[in-house]
Enzyme design. Structure first.
Site, PDB file in Angstrom:
ATOM      1  N   GLY A 155       1.199  -1.285  -1.561  1.00 40.56           N
ATOM      2  CA  GLY A 155       2.115  -0.888  -2.626  1.00 40.56           C
ATOM      3  C   GLY A 155       3.544  -0.928  -2.128  1.00 40.56           C
ATOM      4  N   GLU A 197       0.304  -2.074   3.683  1.00 44.84           N
ATOM      5  CA  GLU A 197       0.718  -3.405   3.197  1.00 44.84           C
ATOM      6  C   GLU A 197       1.796  -3.156   2.152  1.00 44.84           C
ATOM      7  OE1 GLU A 197      -0.204  -6.320   4.200  1.00 44.84           O
ATOM      8  OE2 GLU A 197      -1.949  -5.857   5.439  1.00 44.84           O
ATOM      9  N   LYS A 249      -8.799   4.342  -4.877  1.00 50.24           N
ATOM     10  CA  LYS A 249      -7.980   4.782  -6.008  1.00 50.24           C
ATOM     11  C   LYS A 249      -7.093   3.602  -6.430  1.00 50.24           C
ATOM     12  CE  LYS A 249      -3.912   6.529  -7.623  1.00 50.24           C
ATOM     13  NZ  LYS A 249      -3.738   5.464  -8.614  1.00 50.24           N
ATOM     14  N   GLU A 267      13.789  -6.503  -3.461  1.00 44.70           N
ATOM     15  CA  GLU A 267      12.682  -7.262  -4.018  1.00 44.70           C
ATOM     16  C   GLU A 267      12.822  -7.243  -5.553  1.00 44.70           C
ATOM     17  OE1 GLU A 267       8.999  -5.125  -3.390  1.00 44.70           O
ATOM     18  OE2 GLU A 267       7.878  -6.959  -3.063  1.00 44.70           O
ATOM     19  N   CYS A 298       3.785  -9.603  -3.535  1.00 38.37           N
ATOM     20  CA  CYS A 298       4.555  -9.104  -2.388  1.00 38.37           C
ATOM     21  C   CYS A 298       5.033 -10.248  -1.506  1.00 38.37           C
ATOM     22  CB  CYS A 298       3.699  -8.145  -1.586  1.00 38.37           C
ATOM     23  SG  CYS A 298       2.135  -8.881  -1.151  1.00 38.37           S
ATOM     24  N   ALA A 325      -4.436   1.399  -9.060  1.00 39.92           N
ATOM     25  CA  ALA A 325      -3.236   1.720  -9.836  1.00 39.92           C
ATOM     26  C   ALA A 325      -3.652   2.158 -11.236  1.00 39.92           C
ATOM     27  CB  ALA A 325      -2.338   0.495  -9.921  1.00 39.92           C
ATOM     28  N   ASN A 337      -0.771  -5.366  -9.098  1.00 36.93           N
ATOM     29  CA  ASN A 337      -0.487  -6.806  -9.208  1.00 36.93           C
ATOM     30  C   ASN A 337      -1.677  -7.697  -8.820  1.00 36.93           C
ATOM     31  OD1 ASN A 337      -0.165  -6.171  -6.524  1.00 36.93           O
ATOM     32  ND2 ASN A 337       1.615  -7.473  -6.203  1.00 36.93           N
TER      33      ASN A 337
HETATM   34  P1  NAP Z   1       3.552   1.648  -5.983  1.00 34.64           P
HETATM   35  O1  NAP Z   1       4.359   2.283  -7.037  1.00 34.64           O
HETATM   36  O2  NAP Z   1       3.802   2.017  -4.574  1.00 34.64           O
HETATM   37  O3  NAP Z   1       2.031   1.928  -6.401  1.00 34.64           O
HETATM   38  C1  NAP Z   1       0.967   1.484  -5.617  1.00 34.64           C
HETATM   39  C2  NAP Z   1      -0.130   2.525  -5.644  1.00 34.64           C
HETATM   40  O4  NAP Z   1       0.375   3.743  -5.124  1.00 34.64           O
HETATM   41  C3  NAP Z   1      -0.679   2.826  -7.030  1.00 34.64           C
HETATM   42  O5  NAP Z   1      -2.064   3.034  -6.940  1.00 34.64           O
HETATM   43  C4  NAP Z   1       0.025   4.128  -7.379  1.00 34.64           C
HETATM   44  O6  NAP Z   1      -0.713   4.938  -8.267  1.00 34.64           O
HETATM   45  C5  NAP Z   1       0.059   4.794  -6.029  1.00 34.64           C
HETATM   46  N1  NAP Z   1       1.039   5.882  -5.922  1.00 34.64           N
HETATM   47  C6  NAP Z   1       2.084   6.166  -6.738  1.00 34.64           C
HETATM   48  N2  NAP Z   1       2.693   7.295  -6.318  1.00 34.64           N
HETATM   49  C7  NAP Z   1       2.038   7.726  -5.216  1.00 34.64           C
HETATM   50  C8  NAP Z   1       2.192   8.823  -4.338  1.00 34.64           C
HETATM   51  N3  NAP Z   1       3.165   9.704  -4.477  1.00 34.64           N
HETATM   52  N4  NAP Z   1       1.331   8.942  -3.311  1.00 34.64           N
HETATM   53  C9  NAP Z   1       0.338   8.050  -3.136  1.00 34.64           C
HETATM   54  N5  NAP Z   1       0.127   6.993  -3.950  1.00 34.64           N
HETATM   55  C10 NAP Z   1       0.982   6.820  -4.966  1.00 34.64           C
HETATM   56  O7  NAP Z   1       3.672   0.074  -6.005  1.00 34.64           O
HETATM   57  P2  NAP Z   1       3.616  -0.880  -7.259  1.00 34.64           P
HETATM   58  O8  NAP Z   1       4.936  -0.950  -7.890  1.00 34.64           O
HETATM   59  O9  NAP Z   1       2.461  -0.547  -8.115  1.00 34.64           O
HETATM   60  O10 NAP Z   1       3.257  -2.260  -6.526  1.00 34.64           O
HETATM   61  C11 NAP Z   1       4.208  -3.178  -6.191  1.00 34.64           C
HETATM   62  C12 NAP Z   1       4.598  -3.051  -4.710  1.00 34.64           C
HETATM   63  O11 NAP Z   1       3.472  -3.322  -3.907  1.00 34.64           O
HETATM   64  C13 NAP Z   1       5.641  -4.076  -4.324  1.00 34.64           C
HETATM   65  O12 NAP Z   1       6.605  -3.512  -3.479  1.00 34.64           O
HETATM   66  C14 NAP Z   1       4.820  -5.120  -3.571  1.00 34.64           C
HETATM   67  O13 NAP Z   1       5.581  -5.882  -2.670  1.00 34.64           O
HETATM   68  C15 NAP Z   1       3.797  -4.269  -2.906  1.00 34.64           C
HETATM   69  N6  NAP Z   1       2.619  -5.076  -2.542  1.00 34.64           N
HETATM   70  C16 NAP Z   1       2.372  -5.328  -1.219  1.00 34.64           C
HETATM   71  C17 NAP Z   1       1.287  -6.107  -0.859  1.00 34.64           C
HETATM   72  C18 NAP Z   1       0.999  -6.417   0.585  1.00 34.64           C
HETATM   73  O14 NAP Z   1      -0.104  -6.858   0.861  1.00 34.64           O
HETATM   74  N7  NAP Z   1       1.923  -6.201   1.500  1.00 34.64           N
HETATM   75  C19 NAP Z   1       0.439  -6.610  -1.841  1.00 34.64           C
HETATM   76  C20 NAP Z   1       0.707  -6.339  -3.176  1.00 34.64           C
HETATM   77  C21 NAP Z   1       1.805  -5.557  -3.503  1.00 34.64           C
HETATM   78  P3  NAP Z   1      -0.350   5.036  -9.831  1.00 34.64           P
HETATM   79  O15 NAP Z   1      -0.509   3.670 -10.378  1.00 34.64           O
HETATM   80  O16 NAP Z   1      -1.358   5.996 -10.351  1.00 34.64           O
HETATM   81  O17 NAP Z   1       1.055   5.525  -9.936  1.00 34.64           O
END
Ligand code: NAP
Length: 482
Positions: free
Chosen positions: A230, A252, A177, A383, A286, A179, A154
């Protein structure tokens, strides 16, 4: 765009562009559905090799005077701004956000390199008053070592900056690494690193299997810290694996931000804040307001003003002029918004704006507003991560504080009031890492960003963000007597 010097289809490791993968990951433009390119699907072996080069680079990088590392960070910031337009376009094409937001994100990313470049020279230790005449207690700060970062789609440019800039300033080296849906903005960091002559291995970017890369990061003894942005679900898995190997972590994670409008608030300002907090990045941040609590006496007035403002938003391909909302990232993201709308309307909520896929097709979705929303609906707990504003009603301050805190999340929250006493009471009562008081946008590199509860641990940006990349060393200097 495909001939942009920033669109690289190989990984950046140890200062070289490499592609040793058997398989590749295709990347599409969510606004058009077109395939923009592909990147290598690296696994454990390539991750281990990137970590090894980061460990080699760490010896020299951590020994550089802070001023030299600061200089690299400041040059990094300048290079990002020099290429703001090209990097913004690349970001819009792979992620979908409007170009103005994408360029804003590049500037936001640059601000972290500038801030941490400035802070690099202020990593002070302590001389603690000694209880002995012949011994001195010296406390210094050491970089934690090689860092592994995993970031979401995002904010593909900014999420890396908040980590890489702090790590580099502290004296750490980093393997990033990104997304898989948005790898090009991350690989563009390699182009910038080349341009400013960053020493090889200080910053590497690898793409590929998230699970394999994460496993190697968790288990490889040369890597000392994992920083993740994430979902809470993946963050918890990662933190648990990392803790088995005693790695430091920064997490985060997700949020479920309440946005409270009290009857004494300036409603027009509250609507402006709501627009920024809810619909920026198509509701995919987020810190997006997820639940709107409006005091009953101003509920109808606020709803009416919000509907008018949201109706005026321009939806479309982020590269077109004046677009305020682009597509969602993918089909599952659209399905989630649809599920939340169906659940709420099925339980009695009223759809007052939007509610369906936009006639532009693909993953475009109409900005949506629901009224009559209650706490038994899914939007109260989960969310949404999309352009849906659910409006709940409340009567008293105590009641709404209870609703706002009734969640496992604790990242950002917002409220609007013109009563000074209430502003302090509510600010102190909200169990969140970040509170916007009469403000809908809270991000800045100079303030600590991060959450409590299931929203994670650690802070990014500000002086606290640097501490996350430093260990404390205590030395007892003995034998000082005559
Ligand atoms: P996500 O599915 O958790 O993915 C985030 C990252 O984790 C990607 O690089 C993804 O790689 C990787 N990942 C996926 N499976 C994994 C595993 N088993 N082990 C380690 N890494 C893995 O999250 P998202 O849907 O992309 O992002 C949205 C989320 O992020 C929301 O919940 C949002 O609130 C949160 N967010 C939080 C913040 C903050 O600062 N607190 C900021 C932005 C977003 P791949 O893409 O290769 O699958």
């Amino acid at each position: 765009m495909t001939n942009s010097e920033f669109l690289r289809e190989t990984c950046y490791v140890n200062g070289k562009w490499i592609d040793a993968a058997d398989t590749r990951i295709e990347v599409n433009n969510p606004a058009t559905g077109e395939i923009i390119g592909s990147v290598p699907r690296f696994g454990r072996a390539e991750t281990a090799s990137a970590i090894a080069s980061a460990a080699t680079a760490f010896t020299k990088w951590s020994a550089l005077p802070a001023a030299a590392r600061a200089d690299y960070c400041l040059r990094f910031a300048q290079a990002l701004m020099d290429h703001q337009d090209a990097l913004g376009r690349l970001l819009t094409i792979e992620m979908g956000k409007p170009l103005a937001e994408a360029k804003g994100e590049v500037a936001y990313a640059a601000s972290f390199f500038k801030w941490f470049g400035e802070e690099a020279r202020r990593v002070y230790g302590d001389l603690i008053p000694s209880p002995w005449t012949d011994k001195r207690i010296v406390v210094s700060k050491m970089p934690v070592g090689v860092v592994g970062s995993i970031t979401p789609w995002n904010f593909p440019t900014a999420m890396i900056a908040r980590k890489a800039a702090a790590a580099m300033a502290a004296g750490c080296t980093i393997v990033c690494k990104p997304a898989s849906q948005t790898p090009f903005s991350a690989l563009a960091y390699g182009v910038i690193a080349d341009e400013i002559g960053l020493p090889p291995g200080v910053l590497s970017v690898i793409t590929g299997s998230a699970a394999q890369i994460a496993d190697e990061m968790c288990e490889n003894p040369k890597l000392r810290k994992i920083t993740f942005t994430g979902s809470t679900e993946i963050g918890k898995q990662l933190a648990s694996k990392a803790s088995a190997h005693m790695k430091r972590v920064s997490m985060e994670l997700g949020g479920n931000a309440p946005f409270i409008v009290f009857e004494d608030a300036d409603l027009d300002k509250a609507v402006q804040g709501a627009l920024a907090s809810k619909y920026r990045n198509s509701g995919q941040t987020c810190v997006c307001a997820n639940r709107f609590y409006v005091q009953s006496s101003v509920y109808d007035a606020f709803a009416e003003k919000l509907v008018t403002a949201v109706k005026a938003m321009k939806i479309g391909d982020g590269l077109e002029d004046g677009i305020e909302q682009g597509p969602l990232i993918d089909e599952p993201a659209v399905t989630k918004v649809e599920e939340h709308i169906a659940d709420a309307t099925g339980k009695g909520a009223k759809l007052v704006l939007g509610g369906k896929r936009h006639d532009k097709g693909l993953t475009f979705f109409e900005p949506t507003i629901l009224t009559g929303v209650t706490n038994d609906m899914a939007v109260a707990k989960e969310e949404t991560f999309g352009p849906l504003a659910p409006l709940f009603s409340f009567e008293t301050e105590d009641e709404v504080l209870g609703y706002a805190n009734d969640t496992e999340y604790g990242l950002a929250c917002y409220f609007y009031t013109n009563d000074l006493g209430r502003a302090w009471r509510v600010m102190e009562g909200l169990e969140y890492g970040i509170v916007g008081v009469n403000e809908g946008i809270i991000s800045t590199e100079v303030a600590p960003f991060g959450g409590v509860k299931d929203s994670g641990m650690g802070r990014e940006g500000s002086k606290y963000g640097l501490e996350d990349y430093l260990d404390v060393k205590y030395a007892l200097m003995g034998g000082l007597g005559k």
